[in-house]
Write a protein that holds these residues in place. Sequence first.
Motif, PDB file in Angstrom:
ATOM      1  N   ALA A 232       0.823  -1.210   0.000  1.00  0.00           N
ATOM      2  CA  ALA A 232       0.000   0.000   0.000  1.00  0.00           C
ATOM      3  C   ALA A 232       0.856   1.258   0.000  1.00  0.00           C
ATOM      4  O   ALA A 232       0.511   2.257  -0.661  1.00  0.00           O
ATOM      5  CB  ALA A 232      -0.927  -0.016   1.215  1.00  0.00           C
ATOM      6  N   GLY A 236       0.590   3.671  -3.139  1.00  0.00           N
ATOM      7  CA  GLY A 236       0.049   4.983  -2.810  1.00  0.00           C
ATOM      8  C   GLY A 236       1.054   6.100  -2.982  1.00  0.00           C
ATOM      9  O   GLY A 236       0.711   7.184  -3.473  1.00  0.00           O
ATOM     10  N   TRP A 294      -4.307   1.639  -0.285  1.00  0.00           N
ATOM     11  CA  TRP A 294      -3.461   2.594  -0.995  1.00  0.00           C
ATOM     12  C   TRP A 294      -4.065   3.992  -1.109  1.00  0.00           C
ATOM     13  O   TRP A 294      -3.306   4.983  -1.146  1.00  0.00           O
ATOM     14  CB  TRP A 294      -3.101   2.062  -2.383  1.00  0.00           C
TER      15      TRP A 294
END
Length: 420
Positions: A232, A236, A294
């Motif tokens: 994540a 992200g 994310w």
Amino acid sequence: MPDPQNPDPRPQDPQNPDPRPPDPQAPDGRPRRPHRGGRVSRSHRADEPHADPTSPEPQGHDRPPEDHPHDPADPKDPGGIGTPGSPHSPYTPYDDPREAIAPTGAGGAMDLAMSEAETLDKRETEPTTTDGAAPGPGGRPRSLWTDAWHQLRRNPVFLVSALLIVFLVLIAIWPQILTSTDPLRCDLARSQQGAEPGHPFGFDTQGCDVYARTVHGARASITVGITATLGAALLGSLLGGLAGFFGGWSDALLSRTADIFFGIPVVLGGLVFLSVVTSTTVWPVVGFIVLLGWPQLARIARGSVITSKQHDYVQAARSLGASPARILLRHVAPNAVAPVIVVATIALGTYIALEATLSFLGVGLRPPTVSWGIDISNAAPQIRNAPHMLLWPAGALSITVLAFIMLGDAVRDALDPKLR
């Protein structure tokens, strides 16, 4: 008008006459002032003859003003003998403050002046950090990460949480450190029995050792938490950083996509998504957590990049012709990653709790995988008859989640100067 009987033009005090006899070789007959040191502190020019040290001829500052004629055409002496820095000026500046003090054995005030001159020779403007702490190696100011580590080492919350996490990671990798019992070996004759020698946590409904299952259950929970957090954070940070740096349609598209994922309930989404998965490994659970995790980190990375790219050093790099890729990787990303690390560290504990929740509901990890969530789910119906079956795995899960959240709070306090 000078007195012919007193060639010295200075007024004479009848109560305190000058005991020094006049010097016949002085131009005005005034007594010469002796040097205060053993050497002359003024350097002779190249075009001036060196005087004999044994000669009574005055030198340096003791030379009368008549010995320093003023040449109006000399550009180096526009102000005459009274201008400091001129070749004929007695106020010759010193490159080294120690040259202003002649070595002498008089002691007392002269020795004190010498020590002060030596102190002036040292550089008093040494680099210091904003909090007044000692500079880093080489006298250079500490960086953000060095200063954060300096704060973390003195934070007891960080030390306790870090020790707990290190211990949990060790038993997740090598559970044989604490137990040699197979967690899948069960004996129905010992179903729901309490603690006994060699089995300090008792047995569960199937007769399996609760202590062995609690130790081995750390591997699945920590693996899910760490891998889901890394996935994540990378996804992200990449999407949020690019959207925040370039802006435009990419920023608008990311923001609207993140809003869609924020509207999906985590538990309900897990029930729908994982109910169709038949795999018993940890990777479906990791993928689901990354899919829903994310957007939060992307929004944090986007805001941090937008703030960092407005700084003066980024504008200076852009004006010098640096490429967008170089600006993003060398100047923006290193200064925008701190908030992402803080949020990811705190989210790691919540991801472990989410995995246990999904396993408790029967859609997360499944047997024969050993997990704290599975053990809590099996022990819930027997909480009145055998509370020890629920106490130990639930306690291990709570301590693990609490350790990671405490670590995230300590890192946040160290990386954010406003919270110090």
